[in-house]
Design a protein around this motif. Sequence first.
Motif, mmCIF file in Angstrom:
data_model
loop_
_atom_site.group_PDB
_atom_site.id
_atom_site.type_symbol
_atom_site.label_atom_id
_atom_site.label_comp_id
_atom_site.label_asym_id
_atom_site.label_seq_id
_atom_site.Cartn_x
_atom_site.Cartn_y
_atom_site.Cartn_z
ATOM 1 N N UNK A 98 1.265 -1.686 0.207
ATOM 2 C CA UNK A 98 -0.156 -0.139 0.597
ATOM 3 C C UNK A 98 0.963 1.070 -0.456
ATOM 4 N N UNK A 99 2.109 1.303 0.763
ATOM 5 C CA UNK A 99 2.936 2.648 1.088
ATOM 6 C C UNK A 99 3.620 2.230 -1.097
ATOM 7 N N UNK A 100 3.141 1.745 -1.393
ATOM 8 C CA UNK A 100 4.681 1.791 -3.108
ATOM 9 C C UNK A 100 5.525 0.581 -2.677
ATOM 10 N N UNK A 101 6.163 0.746 -1.355
ATOM 11 C CA UNK A 101 6.962 -0.513 -1.563
ATOM 12 C C UNK A 101 7.349 -1.544 -1.753
ATOM 13 N N UNK A 102 8.243 -2.378 -2.312
ATOM 14 C CA UNK A 102 8.550 -3.241 -2.717
ATOM 15 C C UNK A 102 8.549 -4.166 -2.632
ATOM 16 N N UNK A 103 8.184 -6.446 -2.375
ATOM 17 C CA UNK A 103 9.235 -7.191 -1.538
ATOM 18 C C UNK A 103 8.872 -8.185 -2.318
ATOM 19 N N UNK A 104 9.309 -9.036 -2.030
ATOM 20 C CA UNK A 104 9.100 -10.405 -2.525
ATOM 21 C C UNK A 104 7.821 -11.494 -2.154
ATOM 22 N N UNK A 105 7.325 -11.980 -2.822
ATOM 23 C CA UNK A 105 5.906 -12.661 -2.305
ATOM 24 C C UNK A 105 7.009 -13.168 -1.556
ATOM 25 N N UNK A 106 5.901 -13.589 0.108
ATOM 26 C CA UNK A 106 5.526 -14.837 0.493
ATOM 27 C C UNK A 106 4.615 -15.431 1.291
ATOM 28 N N UNK A 107 4.501 -16.619 1.120
ATOM 29 C CA UNK A 107 3.930 -17.382 1.001
ATOM 30 C C UNK A 107 3.283 -17.764 1.977
ATOM 31 N N UNK A 108 4.294 -17.844 3.480
ATOM 32 C CA UNK A 108 3.695 -17.681 4.655
ATOM 33 C C UNK A 108 3.015 -16.532 5.189
ATOM 34 N N UNK A 109 3.401 -15.687 4.511
ATOM 35 C CA UNK A 109 2.392 -14.185 4.803
ATOM 36 C C UNK A 109 0.737 -14.433 4.539
ATOM 37 N N UNK A 110 0.815 -14.489 3.467
ATOM 38 C CA UNK A 110 -0.948 -15.455 3.210
ATOM 39 C C UNK A 110 -1.354 -15.952 3.885
ATOM 40 N N UNK A 111 -0.152 -16.842 4.344
ATOM 41 C CA UNK A 111 -1.164 -18.362 5.086
ATOM 42 C C UNK A 111 -1.164 -17.585 6.470
ATOM 43 N N UNK A 112 -0.516 -16.792 7.086
ATOM 44 C CA UNK A 112 -0.651 -16.163 8.277
ATOM 45 C C UNK A 112 -1.906 -15.566 8.495
#
Length: 149
Positions: free
Chosen positions: A54-68
Amino acid sequence: MRCPFCNQDNTRVVDSRPIEDSNAIRRRRMCDACGRRFTTYEKVETIPLIVIKKDLNREQYDRSKVETGILRACHKRPVSAEQITELVNKVETEIFNSEEREIDSSVIGEKVMYYLKDLDQVAYVRFASIYREFKDVNTFMDELKKMLN
């Protein structure tokens, strides 16, 4: 494939089977040199996916974040671990099949909510309340009314 025990490269596959709910294959191998067996897993290599926050920062997709996030929404709900894994797999399949290198976090959140709505309505409302950042009771009630219609 090299044998992890004797480091020889003359191994053969004795059994192959797909892993349920995954795009991977489990292979049982046997080394012709030492006779020992071991297991390998093959998975399709995917393009690294970058998530635009949302703040326009970019990071690599992390499955564990979705799962959490899904686990938190499903806390103390009658949703099994298998159902959560299946939901994450569906979301991942959709986002990786789009073949985009970058994706907004909002797209991922909307896909999660789409599948949560059918899985458990309470979990859906919990996820939506955090994801959509409800400011007051009225916005919360508006979401409930949408869901009931």
